[in-house]
Design a protein around this motif. Structure first.
Motif, PDB file in Angstrom:
ATOM      1  N   ARG A 118       0.817  -1.214   0.000  1.00 25.95           N
ATOM      2  CA  ARG A 118       0.000   0.000   0.000  1.00 25.95           C
ATOM      3  C   ARG A 118       0.853   1.268   0.000  1.00 25.95           C
ATOM      4  O   ARG A 118       0.560   2.227  -0.706  1.00 25.95           O
ATOM      5  N   ASN A 119       1.931   1.264   0.784  1.00 23.56           N
ATOM      6  CA  ASN A 119       2.765   2.462   0.914  1.00 23.56           C
ATOM      7  C   ASN A 119       3.936   2.487  -0.054  1.00 23.56           C
ATOM      8  O   ASN A 119       4.666   3.478  -0.107  1.00 23.56           O
ATOM      9  N   GLY A 120       4.153   1.412  -0.782  1.00 24.21           N
ATOM     10  CA  GLY A 120       5.253   1.367  -1.738  1.00 24.21           C
ATOM     11  C   GLY A 120       6.617   1.516  -1.088  1.00 24.21           C
ATOM     12  O   GLY A 120       7.501   2.168  -1.634  1.00 24.21           O
ATOM     13  N   VAL A 121       6.774   0.898   0.071  1.00 24.80           N
ATOM     14  CA  VAL A 121       8.030   0.981   0.817  1.00 24.80           C
ATOM     15  C   VAL A 121       8.792  -0.339   0.720  1.00 24.80           C
ATOM     16  O   VAL A 121       8.209  -1.380   0.423  1.00 24.80           O
ATOM     17  N   PRO A 122      10.102  -0.308   0.976  1.00 29.96           N
ATOM     18  CA  PRO A 122      10.903  -1.527   0.848  1.00 29.96           C
ATOM     19  C   PRO A 122      10.536  -2.648   1.823  1.00 29.96           C
ATOM     20  O   PRO A 122      10.761  -3.816   1.541  1.00 29.96           O
ATOM     21  N   VAL A 162       8.081  -8.132   6.343  1.00 31.82           N
ATOM     22  CA  VAL A 162       8.023  -8.556   4.952  1.00 31.82           C
ATOM     23  C   VAL A 162       9.013  -7.690   4.197  1.00 31.82           C
ATOM     24  O   VAL A 162       8.914  -6.461   4.205  1.00 31.82           O
ATOM     25  N   SER A 163       9.991  -8.361   3.566  1.00 30.99           N
ATOM     26  CA  SER A 163      11.107  -7.644   2.963  1.00 30.99           C
ATOM     27  C   SER A 163      11.816  -8.539   1.955  1.00 30.99           C
ATOM     28  O   SER A 163      11.659  -9.762   1.979  1.00 30.99           O
ATOM     29  N   ASP A 164      12.623  -7.913   1.114  1.00 27.66           N
ATOM     30  CA  ASP A 164      13.512  -8.675   0.232  1.00 27.66           C
ATOM     31  C   ASP A 164      14.754  -9.154   0.985  1.00 27.66           C
ATOM     32  O   ASP A 164      15.489  -9.996   0.483  1.00 27.66           O
ATOM     33  N   ALA A 165      14.998  -8.598   2.169  1.00 29.04           N
ATOM     34  CA  ALA A 165      16.195  -8.916   2.952  1.00 29.04           C
ATOM     35  C   ALA A 165      16.215 -10.392   3.359  1.00 29.04           C
ATOM     36  O   ALA A 165      15.165 -11.009   3.561  1.00 29.04           O
ATOM     37  N   GLU A 166      17.406 -10.920   3.488  1.00 27.69           N
ATOM     38  CA  GLU A 166      17.581 -12.314   3.901  1.00 27.69           C
ATOM     39  C   GLU A 166      17.744 -12.457   5.414  1.00 27.69           C
ATOM     40  O   GLU A 166      17.525 -13.541   5.964  1.00 27.69           O
ATOM     41  N   VAL A 167      18.159 -11.366   6.080  1.00 31.85           N
ATOM     42  CA  VAL A 167      18.360 -11.395   7.528  1.00 31.85           C
ATOM     43  C   VAL A 167      17.803 -10.112   8.132  1.00 31.85           C
ATOM     44  O   VAL A 167      17.669  -9.101   7.454  1.00 31.85           O
ATOM     45  N   THR A 201      10.958 -13.397  22.172  1.00 33.90           N
ATOM     46  CA  THR A 201       9.864 -13.012  21.278  1.00 33.90           C
ATOM     47  C   THR A 201      10.181 -13.445  19.853  1.00 33.90           C
ATOM     48  O   THR A 201      11.236 -13.099  19.318  1.00 33.90           O
ATOM     49  N   PRO A 202       9.286 -14.199  19.206  1.00 34.23           N
ATOM     50  CA  PRO A 202       9.550 -14.639  17.833  1.00 34.23           C
ATOM     51  C   PRO A 202       9.382 -13.494  16.833  1.00 34.23           C
ATOM     52  O   PRO A 202       8.462 -12.684  16.948  1.00 34.23           O
ATOM     53  N   VAL A 203      10.293 -13.467  15.862  1.00 36.92           N
ATOM     54  CA  VAL A 203      10.234 -12.498  14.771  1.00 36.92           C
ATOM     55  C   VAL A 203      10.230 -13.295  13.472  1.00 36.92           C
ATOM     56  O   VAL A 203      11.171 -14.032  13.188  1.00 36.92           O
ATOM     57  N   LEU A 204       9.172 -13.142  12.707  1.00 38.71           N
ATOM     58  CA  LEU A 204       9.023 -13.860  11.440  1.00 38.71           C
ATOM     59  C   LEU A 204       9.513 -12.972  10.308  1.00 38.71           C
ATOM     60  O   LEU A 204       9.127 -11.801  10.236  1.00 38.71           O
ATOM     61  N   LEU A 205      10.358 -13.498   9.447  1.00 36.31           N
ATOM     62  CA  LEU A 205      10.840 -12.774   8.281  1.00 36.31           C
ATOM     63  C   LEU A 205      10.263 -13.446   7.043  1.00 36.31           C
ATOM     64  O   LEU A 205      10.534 -14.617   6.778  1.00 36.31           O
ATOM     65  N   ALA A 206       9.441 -12.695   6.309  1.00 34.66           N
ATOM     66  CA  ALA A 206       8.790 -13.226   5.114  1.00 34.66           C
ATOM     67  C   ALA A 206       9.237 -12.453   3.886  1.00 34.66           C
ATOM     68  O   ALA A 206       9.611 -11.282   3.974  1.00 34.66           O
ATOM     69  N   GLY A 207       9.186 -13.121   2.758  1.00 35.46           N
ATOM     70  CA  GLY A 207       9.470 -12.472   1.491  1.00 35.46           C
ATOM     71  C   GLY A 207       8.248 -11.694   1.024  1.00 35.46           C
ATOM     72  O   GLY A 207       7.173 -11.776   1.623  1.00 35.46           O
ATOM     73  N   PRO A 208       8.388 -10.938  -0.057  1.00 33.85           N
ATOM     74  CA  PRO A 208       7.269 -10.160  -0.591  1.00 33.85           C
ATOM     75  C   PRO A 208       6.035 -11.003  -0.922  1.00 33.85           C
ATOM     76  O   PRO A 208       4.916 -10.492  -0.936  1.00 33.85           O
ATOM     77  N   ASP A 209       6.235 -12.295  -1.147  1.00 30.85           N
ATOM     78  CA  ASP A 209       5.106 -13.184  -1.435  1.00 30.85           C
ATOM     79  C   ASP A 209       4.357 -13.617  -0.176  1.00 30.85           C
ATOM     80  O   ASP A 209       3.344 -14.309  -0.254  1.00 30.85           O
ATOM     81  N   GLY A 210       4.849 -13.213   0.993  1.00 34.36           N
ATOM     82  CA  GLY A 210       4.201 -13.560   2.251  1.00 34.36           C
ATOM     83  C   GLY A 210       4.630 -14.883   2.836  1.00 34.36           C
ATOM     84  O   GLY A 210       4.178 -15.256   3.913  1.00 34.36           O
ATOM     85  N   VAL A 211       5.516 -15.589   2.166  1.00 31.93           N
ATOM     86  CA  VAL A 211       6.005 -16.863   2.686  1.00 31.93           C
ATOM     87  C   VAL A 211       7.112 -16.585   3.705  1.00 31.93           C
ATOM     88  O   VAL A 211       8.094 -15.898   3.401  1.00 31.93           O
ATOM     89  N   VAL A 212       6.923 -17.111   4.901  1.00 39.35           N
ATOM     90  CA  VAL A 212       7.902 -16.910   5.970  1.00 39.35           C
ATOM     91  C   VAL A 212       9.155 -17.717   5.650  1.00 39.35           C
ATOM     92  O   VAL A 212       9.093 -18.934   5.458  1.00 39.35           O
TER      93      VAL A 212
END
Length: 117
Positions: A24-28, A77-82, A99-110
């Protein structure tokens, strides 16, 4: 990798919120956190000449500013790997090192779930 459908429904919700903010915001990157009462806070990265904040640090700041005293989980949600250490530290400051932190790609897959500490 974790299929988003295999996630707990509340974790799926914060991944979806983070993904929505990013688009929505067009942010990285987009992020969302859930506090210990179940309230969620979603934010995108901030890039101003005088202020640079990751989406996760912005979401944590929004939670604190709204009176949250603890976090249950966070998602990015990011293109970043870490995740940067500063992002994990912000989550740990409010939610604790476990506290768990989930890192997902732009496709929403964690891609990975890490602890804040």
């Amino acid at each position: 990798m974790t299929e988003s459908n295999a996630l707990d429904p509340e974790d799926r919700k914060i991944v979806t919120l983070a993904r929505s903010v990013r688009v929505r915001n067009g942010v990285p990157e987009g992020a969302a956190v859930r506090d210990d009462t179940g309230r969620t806070y979603a934010a995108g990265s901030v890039s101003l000449p005088s202020l640079e904040l990751s989406a996760l640090r912005t979401a944590v700041a929004m939670a604190v500013a709204s009176g949250a005293t603890s976090l249950e989980a966070a998602a990015v949600v990011s293109d970043a790997e870490v995740l940067p250490d500063e992002d994990r530290a912000a989550v740990a400051d409010l939610g604790g090192v476990e506290t768990p932190v989930l890192l997902a790609g732009p496709d929403g897959v964690v891609r990975v779930t890490v602890s804040a500490g």
